[in-house]
Scaffold this active site. Sequence first.
Site, PDB file in Angstrom:
ATOM      1  N   HIS A 237       0.866  -1.184   0.000  1.00  0.00           N
ATOM      2  CA  HIS A 237       0.000   0.000   0.000  1.00  0.00           C
ATOM      3  C   HIS A 237       0.904   1.236   0.000  1.00  0.00           C
ATOM      4  O   HIS A 237       1.897   1.284   0.720  1.00  0.00           O
ATOM      5  CB  HIS A 237      -0.920   0.010   1.214  1.00  0.00           C
TER       6      HIS A 237
ATOM      7  N   HIS B 263      -2.759   9.453   1.133  1.00  0.00           N
ATOM      8  CA  HIS B 263      -2.814   8.227   0.350  1.00  0.00           C
ATOM      9  C   HIS B 263      -4.197   8.074  -0.282  1.00  0.00           C
ATOM     10  O   HIS B 263      -5.106   8.851  -0.023  1.00  0.00           O
ATOM     11  CB  HIS B 263      -2.445   7.012   1.197  1.00  0.00           C
TER      12      HIS B 263
ATOM     13  N   CYS C  13      -3.530   2.947  -5.332  1.00  0.00           N
ATOM     14  CA  CYS C  13      -2.710   3.787  -4.465  1.00  0.00           C
ATOM     15  C   CYS C  13      -1.303   4.005  -5.023  1.00  0.00           C
ATOM     16  O   CYS C  13      -0.717   5.083  -4.860  1.00  0.00           O
ATOM     17  CB  CYS C  13      -2.639   3.195  -3.064  1.00  0.00           C
TER      18      CYS C  13
END
Length: 236
Positions: free
Chosen positions: A30, A42, A148
């Site tokens: 991530h 993010h 992401c």
Amino acid sequence: MDLISQKIETSALQEGDHIYTWRRVKTYSHHGIFVEKDIIIHFLSTTNVAGGISSVSSFSKNALCSMSHYGVEKVAGSGIRMCCIDCFIKKGKLYRFKYEASREFLLAKLRGGTCTTATPDTPGDVIARAIYLFENGYDKYHLLKNNCEDFALYCKTGLWSTDADNKGKSSQAVMVRKADDEHGHKSKKLVKRLKNVFPKYCLKRMNNDLGNRQDVVKIDLTELLLNISYIYPETD
């Protein structure tokens, strides 16, 4: 040393860093942008489903977090959020994404989501993009085409794909897509003979890396938002 591990301590973070952490026993990474102090921006799915594919980047509030900016979303439904470092890492470790990686480094790092040959912009430009998209919204989340890592790559480089059918720049997503053969048809399966698999894998990684792709161009924030058709859901 980066070839062995790109792990860093929070004290070593620099403003504008593209960082990542592994989730679910290193199944996927991530990504986010470190802005300042304890703040990370993010991109996450707001529905847990992206383009019919279950999202692995869903985000839920940690009741123990005391940071006032935890989970803040300036544009409702955009998925661009702020969080603290601890909540970003959760139970994992922190890693710095490597830019201007050599061809050899890229191929040696067999897993995607760790590096690119692309050149990063200045920390000021990187932070400006992350904050601007946090305040104004971004494109619709899609696990394979706009996730992401794609968000962090754009913030870091300003590069955006002009190929609507292959928009994503995420190195993780690229490696799970089916490759096209020379006639433009979808390949059925990887060849069974192992000696043919690795060369094709390496070629695919190099050709689809952000720094080598021919379909990416530098695009400023205003133009980017003009090219985004996604309308965020209305909230009460």
